[in-house]
Design an enzyme around this catalytic site. Structure first.
Site, PDB file in Angstrom:
ATOM      1  N   VAL A   1      51.226  22.480  43.329  1.00 60.08           N
ATOM      2  CA  VAL A   1      51.746  23.793  42.917  1.00 60.08           C
ATOM      3  C   VAL A   1      50.674  24.562  42.145  1.00 60.08           C
ATOM      4  CG1 VAL A   1      53.406  24.958  41.419  1.00 60.08           C
ATOM      5  CG2 VAL A   1      54.158  23.106  42.901  1.00 60.08           C
ATOM      6  N   ALA A   2      49.965  23.843  41.256  1.00 61.60           N
ATOM      7  CA  ALA A   2      48.976  24.524  40.430  1.00 61.60           C
ATOM      8  C   ALA A   2      47.752  24.914  41.253  1.00 61.60           C
ATOM      9  CB  ALA A   2      48.560  23.620  39.278  1.00 61.60           C
TER      10      ALA A   2
ATOM     11  N   ILE B   1      47.327  25.206  44.647  1.00 61.90           N
ATOM     12  CA  ILE B   1      47.434  26.085  45.817  1.00 61.90           C
ATOM     13  C   ILE B   1      47.479  27.529  45.334  1.00 61.90           C
ATOM     14  CG2 ILE B   1      48.926  26.810  47.716  1.00 61.90           C
ATOM     15  CD1 ILE B   1      49.746  23.861  47.968  1.00 61.90           C
TER      16      ILE B   1
ATOM     17  N   ASP C   1      33.485  68.828  55.522  1.00 61.51           N
ATOM     18  CA  ASP C   1      33.488  70.258  55.810  1.00 61.51           C
ATOM     19  C   ASP C   1      32.817  70.955  54.649  1.00 61.51           C
ATOM     20  OD1 ASP C   1      34.963  70.134  58.097  1.00 61.51           O
ATOM     21  OD2 ASP C   1      36.872  70.164  57.036  1.00 61.51           O
TER      22      ASP C   1
ATOM     23  N   ASP D   1      40.730  69.654  58.084  1.00 60.76           N
ATOM     24  CA  ASP D   1      41.900  70.394  57.599  1.00 60.76           C
ATOM     25  C   ASP D   1      42.757  70.934  58.748  1.00 60.76           C
ATOM     26  OD1 ASP D   1      39.962  72.223  58.287  1.00 60.76           O
ATOM     27  OD2 ASP D   1      39.630  72.943  56.260  1.00 60.76           O
TER      28      ASP D   1
ATOM     29  N   ASP E   1      41.085  69.260  63.937  1.00 61.51           N
ATOM     30  CA  ASP E   1      40.276  68.228  63.287  1.00 61.51           C
ATOM     31  C   ASP E   1      40.918  66.860  63.398  1.00 61.51           C
ATOM     32  OD1 ASP E   1      38.484  70.108  62.478  1.00 61.51           O
ATOM     33  OD2 ASP E   1      39.302  70.321  60.459  1.00 61.51           O
TER      34      ASP E   1
ATOM     35  N   ASN F   1      40.930  26.280  40.144  1.00 57.18           N
ATOM     36  CA  ASN F   1      41.679  25.326  40.964  1.00 57.18           C
ATOM     37  C   ASN F   1      40.808  24.158  41.401  1.00 57.18           C
ATOM     38  OD1 ASN F   1      43.753  27.020  40.594  1.00 57.18           O
ATOM     39  ND2 ASN F   1      43.987  27.648  42.718  1.00 57.18           N
TER      40      ASN F   1
ATOM     41  N   GLU G   1      40.592  21.885  38.483  1.00 53.88           N
ATOM     42  CA  GLU G   1      41.817  21.102  38.244  1.00 53.88           C
ATOM     43  C   GLU G   1      41.915  19.927  39.220  1.00 53.88           C
ATOM     44  OE1 GLU G   1      44.716  24.144  38.741  1.00 53.88           O
ATOM     45  OE2 GLU G   1      44.008  25.221  36.970  1.00 53.88           O
TER      46      GLU G   1
ATOM     47  N   THR H   1      46.993  29.954  32.377  1.00 49.77           N
ATOM     48  CA  THR H   1      45.653  30.464  32.686  1.00 49.77           C
ATOM     49  C   THR H   1      45.599  31.330  33.940  1.00 49.77           C
ATOM     50  OG1 THR H   1      45.146  28.493  33.953  1.00 49.77           O
ATOM     51  CG2 THR H   1      44.506  28.481  31.638  1.00 49.77           C
ATOM     52  N   ASP H   2      46.532  31.131  34.859  1.00 52.11           N
ATOM     53  CA  ASP H   2      46.387  31.834  36.135  1.00 52.11           C
ATOM     54  C   ASP H   2      46.836  33.285  36.082  1.00 52.11           C
ATOM     55  OD1 ASP H   2      45.245  29.788  37.338  1.00 52.11           O
ATOM     56  OD2 ASP H   2      46.684  29.584  38.981  1.00 52.11           O
TER      57      ASP H   2
END
Ligand code: ATP
Length: 914
Positions: free
Chosen positions: A281-282, A284, A328, A648, A652, A714, A717, A745-746
């Site tokens: 979980v952390a 990925i 232009d 404009d 165009d 990551n 970790e 931290t994320d």
């Protein structure tokens, strides 16, 4: 009333809707009707409600596994663990929700900003309102390029053609008329006196009364068929999504390995499983796509503040890669505030004084101001004109003049084309007021101006019954249609020498950066029936010319310089004479000495191959029409450029669409071009394009910053856990610690990096290659290197901890080390080119706050007694804290010092070289 509007006369329709064909509704009445009929909008598919967005946060596969694992914890009686995990998951979901909600809200706001407008007459005044505020009974003005804002019964149609394919599927434009049609069974495509919501004016002008709005319109009936333009993903988002899949598999593999090796080594299976899932979980980076979207959305909002409204998200990225900006001239590089400075009448030249739209000024110089030639020229300027001169919103008909003089403080302004406005002001300075003249010489026919023809003609009925055609346009074009010229008050045949002389005068005016318009006229018999261009615009009598200035925008001059430094080529494209273009190009710094100007004629003679070779070298194109723009875009793209192109007018739109970044004008642009564009300039100003490029580059930089940060962390970790298991050490972090670390931290620091101020020299680098990987320029190495430093450093602290006490102490130390590692590291990620000392430690207050709050929370889980058992921490002494901080700060400090020294050495080498 159903569908029978077309069979009623104009008076009947206006009477039925209780409106006024000239003055329109009053503001008060419009407000009341708005309350009664609701907004003029097509009902959209309902949006997902907020709670769905919230629950979506739990839908992620690994989060589900974690929740299942938590349920198992509960089952095993580990209530405290289960509750903590739940809370952390909940907090994560809340943060994820806030991010996504913000992204969605800003994208909604974006849509509102790009909402269409309608030109209406209310209380006798013409003005623009958001199309949603239109009500039945409103008098609506239609011009070429407009998208029809409601179902209208036409009251006036001048060469009006409307493309109704959105409604009928038929792509050929339909000619419209203002008169009633027979009642009876008639299909929508055959109704000529109505204009329907969502269809497009491809030619001419018109005026109509809104009969139905919103869901009551024909389009409303088939609203289900209208697909809203979906929000496109940017290339980067797509690539990150792919990368995400690879990373997920890789992470899952490593986590499974950690779990397997751990179990083989005799760790408790349940604990290992929970640790593995938590690590997955952390590690990925499932939040990465969301943070990228948020960063893009925040960037888009920053761009709005700088007057660039993004319509298509991928443009944000492409902007940072732009190598050429084609712009232009009129209105984008110049102020589009035209003022006539000189009038040429044969051999005489008159200087016109006065400023802005104020019709006060004099004609100084040699030249007869009472003569027929002067009078006819002024009449042509005023009558062959669709602009309106206003003061404080009151349109100036000759009759109003006295009324206006009594209120001298009110500002003059122009509604309509500024070129025509300038001519109107010039004529007024000489005492010729369009509305007054039109009373005597009503307009019978108009052959409208377009950039292709470069001229406009009106035919007016004289008091004598005869007809007079007044023509104005580009001098070279007008001259080709003339057979006679005024000379000494008489009409004489146009000789070769006269022609040469006129062209010389034209060049002289153009060389002073003036836009030059020539005037001609001709009498027609009272019974003329053929008013085609070919029949009317021939055998004209040349009257003279007017030269008007349009000063460059001061900000554009600076922006052009910025582009030069940023390796972006600026190309000016104009319908004006090459000498005007040359003079303006020089003033703006676009054209350097010796550089070539290409004209529309030369373009016509070139093969696509030749143009491709030349395009990279040419920076000014003159006397071009919109079709040339497409050629230019294609040639530049084939030559490998990333092209931004402004536009404009309706014509165009193809070029704008073909370019990599299509840009339309918010003020002077037509709806069709806006819809074809990826970005709209709220102020029509060139410098806003350059500001948007800067933002585009900055956003990409910031995305790289947090990708670097998140992925390095990551890697760190995963490495910590993996190496520990591999080397036979106990697990350095518990599942809850891993989850907490992820939360602390994320989210906040990564988001703060998303709003980091850009490097000051961001516009001094060359553009990025569009296909370049997000990991290029050494980012992948940096991630690997920093990840290794975090992983090894944490293990070192863990190892020291083990030598100082038990596993609980070592874990607490490792837990703190890995969190502080990341909190220090985030500052290093702020720039790839500069140290944090140069960037300024406090220049991103959000980051400082994010890091401080994460640090305080981290201290809390360590020091607050009742949180210690929850997070498996033990109290630490001073020495232990010192070890943690020393090790975790070392890479950041060493990195900064090293970089500083290298930079200084680099500078010295540069000085030596000089
Ligand atoms: P730019 O490219 O600088 O934005 P443009 O391409 O829009 O300008 P056009 O408006 O197409 O330029 O004008 C081309 C030429 O047509 C001008 O140089 C001028 O001589 C002539 N012209 C411009 N406006 C009008 C008008 N309203 N009526 C008649 N002729 C015009």
């Amino acid at each position: 009333m159903g569908g029978n509007w077309h069979a009623l006369t104009q008076q009947e329709v206006v009477g039925y809707l209780k409106s006024d064909a000239v003055k329109g509704l009053s503001e008060k009445e419009a407000r009341e009707r708005a309350a009664r009929y609701g907004p003029n909008e097509l009902a959209r598919g309902s949006k997902a409600p907020a709670w769905q967005l919230f629950f979506k946060q739990f839908g992620d596969f690994m989060v589900l596994v974690l929740l299942a694992a938590t349920a198992v914890s509960c089952f095993l009686g580990e209530y405290a663990d289960a509750v903590t995990i739940m809370i952390i998951v909940l907090l994560n979901a809340i943060l994820g929700f806030i991010q996504e909600y913000r992204a969605e809200r800003s994208i909604e706001a974006l849509k509102r900003l790009a909402a269409p407008e309608a030109r209406v007459v209310r209380s006798g005044r013409e003005r623009k309102i958001p199309a949603a505020e239109l009500v039945p009974g409103d008098i609506v003005i239609l011009e070429e390029g407009d998208r029809v804002p409601a179902d209208l019964r036409l009251l006036k149609a001048v060469n009006l053609e409307i493309e109704e394919s959105a409604l009928t599927g038929e792509s050929a434009p339909v000619k419209k008329q203002e008169t009633a049609m027979p009642e009876g069974d008639i299909t929508l495509g055959d109704i000529r006196n109505m204009a329907y919501l969502g269809t497009v004016v491809t030619r001419g002008r018109g005026r109509g009364i809104a009969v139905n709005t919103g869901m009551a319109t024909e389009m409303g009936r088939i609203a289900g068929m209208i697909q809203e333009a979906g929000q496109e993903e940017t290339p980067l988002q797509r690539r990150l999504a792919q990368l995400g899949k690879v990373l997920v598999s890789f992470c899952l593999f490593i986590c499974a390995l950690v779990v397997a090796v751990g179990i083989i080594r005799g760790e408790e299976a349940y604990q290992m499983f929970l640790a593995g899932v938590s690590l997955a979980v952390a590690a990925i980076p499932e939040g990465l796509p969301a943070i990228v979207t948020v960063a893009l959305a925040i960037g888009v909002q920053r761009m709005i503040r700088r007057n660039a409204i993004i319509r298509k998200l991928p443009a944000v990225e492409t902007l940072g890669c732009a190598t050429v900006i084609c712009s232009d001239k009129t209105g984008t590089l110049t102020q589009n505030e035209m003022t006539v400075r000189e009038v040429v009448l044969g051999e005489d030249k008159l200087i016109v004084t006065g400023e802005g739209c104020d019709p006060k000024g004099e004609f100084i110089g040699r030249g007869d101001r009472q003569g027929r030639q002067f009078i006819l020229l002024m009449k042509a300027a005023a009558l062959c004109n669709n602009a309106v001169l206003e003061r404080g919103g009151v349109s100036i008909t000759g009759l109003f003049r006295d009324l206006v003089r009594k209120q001298p403080n009110r500002e003059w302004s122009i509604m309509g084309d500024p070129t025509e406005g300038a001519l109107l002001v010039m004529a007024a300075k000489a005492g010729f007021w369009r509305e007054k003249l039109e009373k005597k010489e009503p307009r019978v026919v108009e052959l409208p101006f377009d950039s292709e023809r470069k001229r406009m003609t009106v035919v007016c009925r004289q008091p004598s019954g005869a007809l007079a055609a007044y023509v104005k346009g580009a001098p070279d074009v007008i001259l080709d249609l003339c057979t006679h010229v005024f000379k000494g008050g008489r009409v004489v045949p146009l000789s070769y020498r006269d022609r040469e002389e006129i062209l010389r005068q034209n060049s002289e005016l153009a060389g002073k950066a003036l836009r030059v318009l020539a005037f001609a006229c001709r009498e027609l018999p009272g019974n003329t029936e053929d008013f085609s261009k070919e029949a009317v615009e021939q055998q004209l009598v040349f009257l003279g010319m007017a030269g008007m200035i349009d000063p460059p925008r001061p900000a554009a001059v600076k922006a052009v310089q910025t582009c030069r430094r940023a390796g972006i080529k600026v190309v000016m494209i104009t319908g004006d004479h090459q000498l005007t273009a040359c003079a303006v190009g020089r003033e703006l710094g676009i054209l350097s000495r010796g550089e070539r100007i290409l004209t529309g004629r030369e373009l016509d003679r070139m093969s696509p191959e030749q143009l491709r070779k030349e395009a990279g070298r040419v920076s000014v194109y003159a006397r071009v029409s919109p079709k040339h723009k497409l050629q230019i875009v294609r040639a530049l793209k084939q030559a490998g450029h990333v092209v931004a192109m402004t536009g404009d007018g309706v014509n165009d739109a193809p070029a704008v669409k073909e370019s990599d970044i299509g840009i339309s004008m918010g003020i002077n642009g037509t709806d069709v071009t806006k819809e074809a564009s990826a970005m709209v300039l709220a102020d029509d100003d060139f410098s806003s394009i350059v500001a948007a490029v800067e933002e585009g580059r900055g956003i990409y930089d910031n995305i790289r910053k947090f990708i670097r940060y998140l992925l390095s962390c990551n890697v760190g970790e995963v490495l910590t856990m993996f190496l520990a298991v591999l080397t036979g050490l106990p697990l350095p972090l518990t599942p809850i610690q891993i989850l907490w670390m992820n939360l602390a931290t994320d989210c906040l620091p990564a988001m703060a990096l998303g709003v980091d101020p850009y490097d000051r020299d961001i516009m001094m680098r060359p553009p990025r290659h569009p296909r370049e990987s997000v990991f290029s320029h050494g980012l992948a190495w940096r991630i690997a290197f920093s990840g290794a430093a975090i992983g090894l450093g944490t293990l070192l602290v863990f190892w020291i901890g083990l030598s100082m006490g038990d596993v609980a102490l070592a874990r607490t130390m490792a837990f703190n080390a890995i969190v502080f590692f990341q909190l220090f590291y985030v500052f290093t990620c702020r720039s790839e080119f500069h140290t944090i000392l140069e960037v300024g430690l406090f220049s991103n207050p959000y980051l400082v706050w994010a890091v401080l709050s994460s640090a305080v929370l981290q201290l809390a889980v360590n020091c607050v007694p009742f949180l210690q058992p929850v997070f498996n921490t033990v109290p630490l002494n001073g020495l232990q804290w010192a070890v943690i901080l020393a090790v975790s700060a070392t890479p950041a400090v060493l990195g900064t010092a090293f970089r500083h020294l290298v930079d200084r050495a680099g500078k010295k080498v540069m000085y030596l070289k000089v």
